[in-house]
Scaffold this motif. Structure first.
Motif, PDB file in Angstrom:
ATOM      1  N   TYR A   1      44.697  32.957  54.614  1.00 44.67           N
ATOM      2  CA  TYR A   1      43.403  32.740  54.116  1.00 44.67           C
ATOM      3  C   TYR A   1      42.426  32.690  55.245  1.00 44.67           C
ATOM      4  O   TYR A   1      41.322  33.452  55.219  1.00 44.67           O
ATOM      5  CB  TYR A   1      43.177  31.305  53.499  1.00 44.67           C
TER       6      TYR A   1
ATOM      7  N   LYS B   1      50.552  30.185  53.606  1.00 44.31           N
ATOM      8  CA  LYS B   1      49.342  30.734  53.264  1.00 44.31           C
ATOM      9  C   LYS B   1      47.935  30.465  53.762  1.00 44.31           C
ATOM     10  O   LYS B   1      47.164  31.411  54.098  1.00 44.31           O
ATOM     11  CB  LYS B   1      49.159  30.191  51.534  1.00 44.31           C
TER      12      LYS B   1
ATOM     13  N   TRP C   1      43.342  26.396  47.380  1.00 45.12           N
ATOM     14  CA  TRP C   1      44.114  27.421  46.754  1.00 45.12           C
ATOM     15  C   TRP C   1      44.853  27.203  45.237  1.00 45.12           C
ATOM     16  O   TRP C   1      45.001  26.178  45.304  1.00 45.12           O
ATOM     17  CB  TRP C   1      45.016  28.138  47.835  1.00 45.12           C
ATOM     18  N   PRO C   2      45.055  28.287  44.299  1.00 48.37           N
ATOM     19  CA  PRO C   2      45.822  27.839  43.182  1.00 48.37           C
ATOM     20  C   PRO C   2      47.221  27.456  43.424  1.00 48.37           C
ATOM     21  O   PRO C   2      47.648  28.034  44.312  1.00 48.37           O
ATOM     22  CB  PRO C   2      45.657  28.921  42.254  1.00 48.37           C
TER      23      PRO C   2
ATOM     24  N   GLU D   1      48.934  35.013  47.202  1.00 46.60           N
ATOM     25  CA  GLU D   1      50.342  34.699  47.107  1.00 46.60           C
ATOM     26  C   GLU D   1      51.118  35.334  47.564  1.00 46.60           C
ATOM     27  O   GLU D   1      51.163  36.624  47.382  1.00 46.60           O
ATOM     28  CB  GLU D   1      50.282  34.238  45.642  1.00 46.60           C
TER      29      GLU D   1
ATOM     30  N   GLU E   1      40.071  35.039  48.154  1.00 46.90           N
ATOM     31  CA  GLU E   1      39.818  33.841  47.558  1.00 46.90           C
ATOM     32  C   GLU E   1      41.204  33.286  46.699  1.00 46.90           C
ATOM     33  O   GLU E   1      41.324  32.245  46.577  1.00 46.90           O
ATOM     34  CB  GLU E   1      38.974  34.290  46.140  1.00 46.90           C
ATOM     35  N   SER E   2      42.049  34.145  46.668  1.00 45.24           N
ATOM     36  CA  SER E   2      43.291  33.801  45.992  1.00 45.24           C
ATOM     37  C   SER E   2      44.222  34.673  46.637  1.00 45.24           C
ATOM     38  O   SER E   2      44.325  35.959  46.813  1.00 45.24           O
ATOM     39  CB  SER E   2      43.515  33.997  44.674  1.00 45.24           C
TER      40      SER E   2
ATOM     41  N   ASN F   1      54.333  28.707  50.621  1.00 40.11           N
ATOM     42  CA  ASN F   1      52.862  27.870  50.511  1.00 40.11           C
ATOM     43  C   ASN F   1      52.321  27.390  51.824  1.00 40.11           C
ATOM     44  O   ASN F   1      51.204  27.157  51.855  1.00 40.11           O
ATOM     45  CB  ASN F   1      53.162  26.777  49.280  1.00 40.11           C
TER      46      ASN F   1
ATOM     47  N   LYS G   1      36.029  36.953  49.547  1.00 42.09           N
ATOM     48  CA  LYS G   1      35.212  36.367  48.794  1.00 42.09           C
ATOM     49  C   LYS G   1      33.752  36.828  48.206  1.00 42.09           C
ATOM     50  O   LYS G   1      33.487  36.885  46.937  1.00 42.09           O
ATOM     51  CB  LYS G   1      35.287  34.861  48.826  1.00 42.09           C
TER      52      LYS G   1
ATOM     53  N   THR H   1      51.292  27.560  42.530  1.00 45.93           N
ATOM     54  CA  THR H   1      52.350  28.463  42.142  1.00 45.93           C
ATOM     55  C   THR H   1      53.367  27.881  41.153  1.00 45.93           C
ATOM     56  O   THR H   1      53.275  26.581  40.550  1.00 45.93           O
ATOM     57  CB  THR H   1      53.013  28.741  43.406  1.00 45.93           C
TER      58      THR H   1
END
Length: 440
Positions: free
Chosen positions: A85, A81, A60-61, A94, A91-92, A78, A231, A63
């Motif tokens: 998922y 998360k 994941w991206p 937060e 896909e993303s 985090n 996704k 923060t």
């Protein structure tokens, strides 16, 4: 105080020693033009580090907490998360850190005012009262404080309460809150002294705190619509949720997590539980409690959790032997002793005892590189944005772990029986100013 001044003879000897040391003068020339960290950096260590890991759970991206001290909230959210998922195939995703931040500030204000009422019979120069007045409200926190917020207020997706200028840059808001709470401390103490209604004063101050928070952070949502695309593009709408319903739907039971700390001071025995006086945010919540264990217990529990596919919330003293831009930590990253020609060595216990160390930052272990079953390197999800390190993920050599890692939150079913047995014991109470009460 004994009369031991710095006299001219002593200064002359210092200057003579420095003039006669050619290496010191060469270093002086280098540092006159270059930051000491660039002079002292150990190139062998830098060149040996790469971010690849044999065990890695993050997909994941990163923060970004920006100019705020909310690392513990970012790290807590985090670490949770993956639960979202796994259930949504997003896909993303937060969580809203601002939502948690709002309620933490309000609860901390109430916690502070409640303490001021409770301690109203003590003088202002009492050490506990003075300490609390010096830090009436802070951005930082601990795992148990994060869990208390989730239990009481739930969680929301970021779009339901997005960031604001003040959530990402908290200094001005905090300054106002500090003034308001110190004035509130004055008023509740005066009410107690006069036999008045201190609780009414507390509520009046909290009403003003809520107003300040709403102006700076926005108003927390009571309900929101939850819908998303997977996704592969499939659309889902699960309907309307309250924040607590959303937490119950997606999050694990945070009561099943235990905070392990490594405090090697002689006054802090291993396999005992600890709490810290006046440390908390939610009045009436379970106290902040640690189980003190050898560092190897923390290392083993973190590896086991990562191997099971879950990240690990952790707290450390992040500024030591660290390169922020490269995102590296190593016990020998900077050779300051060699560069200066001085002795800086202290044990972890000594650093705690003499004010050199405390937990200053919370992050998330998301990977570990194992060689013959032993960790040599750790992958760490930070909350400082994706423009540094490996797109925001840091690399920690295991040489850094023992000295500077202080705390992890681990599920009970991944802990040995001798650690679990400690949970049934009465915790030792440390004073409010103890370094183990520091807020990440």
């Amino acid at each position: 105080m004994p009369n031991h001044p710095v006299n001219s003879e002593l200064l002359a000897s210092f200057a003579s020693d420095f003039r006669d040391d050619r290496t010191a003068r060469i270093v002086q020339n280098a540092v006159a033009e270059t930051a000491i960290s660039k002079v002292a950096i150990n190139r062998d260590v830098v060149n040996s580090i790469d971010p690849s890991m044999s065990v890695r759970v993050d997909k994941w991206p990163i923060t970004n907490q920006k100019r705020s001290g909310r690392c513990w909230l970012f790290a807590g959210l985090n670490s949770l998360k993956p639960a979202v998922y796994k259930q949504t195939k997003l896909e993303s995703f937060e969580f809203s850190q601002n939502y948690q931040h709002f309620w933490d500030k309000l609860e901390k204000a109430n916690y502070f005012l409640t303490s001021m009422i409770d301690l109203a019979d003590r003088p202002l120069d009492d050490r506990t009262v003075h300490y609390l007045l010096h830090y009436p409200i802070d951005d930082g926190g601990q795992w148990n404080m994060f869990a208390a917020l989730v239990e009481k207020y739930g969680v929301v997706p970021k779009y339901a309460m997005p960031e604001t200028e003040s959530s990402s840059n908290t200094a001005e808001m905090n300054h106002t809150l500090e003034m308001l709470l110190r004035r509130g401390a004055r008023d509740v103490r005066a009410a107690v002294s006069a036999g008045g209604d201190a609780q009414a004063v507390r509520v009046s101050v909290l009403r003003q705190v809520y107003r300040v928070l709403a102006i700076h952070l926005g108003t927390p949502p009571e309900r929101f619509i939850w819908q998303w695309h997977e996704k592969d593009g499939d659309f889902h709408r699960e309907g309307e949720f309250t924040p607590r319903e959303f937490a119950e739907r997606y999050l694990p039971d945070l009561d099943q997590y235990v905070c392990l700390v490594n405090d090697p001071r002689e006054t802090s025995p291993f396999y005992r539980s600890f709490t810290v006086d006046r440390l908390g945010n939610v009045v009436g919540a379970k106290p902040v409690t640690y189980v003190n264990v050898p560092i190897e217990v923390i290392r083993t529990a973190a590896v086991a959790t990562l191997e099971a596919g879950d990240p690990v919330w952790m707290g450390c003293d992040t500024g030591k032997q660290a390169d922020r831009n490269r995102g590296y930590w190593d016990g020998n990253l900077y050779e300051y002793e060699v560069t200066y020609g001085i002795d800086l060595a202290m044990t972890k216990a000594e650093e705690l005892e003499y004010g050199e160390a405390m937990m200053t930052h919370a992050m998330v272990f998301t990977g570990v590189d194992l060689v013959d079953g032993e960790p040599r390197r750790w992958r760490v999800e930070n909350s400082w944005g994706d423009e540094i390190a490996d797109k925001g993920f840091n690399t920690m050599n295991d040489s850094w772990f023992d000295q500077h890692v202080f705390e992890v939150a681990i599920r009970k079913d991944r802990l040995p029986a001798d650690v679990l047995a400690v949970l049934d014991t009465e915790p030792i109470v440390l004073p409010a100013w103890d370094p183990m009460g520091s807020l990440a």
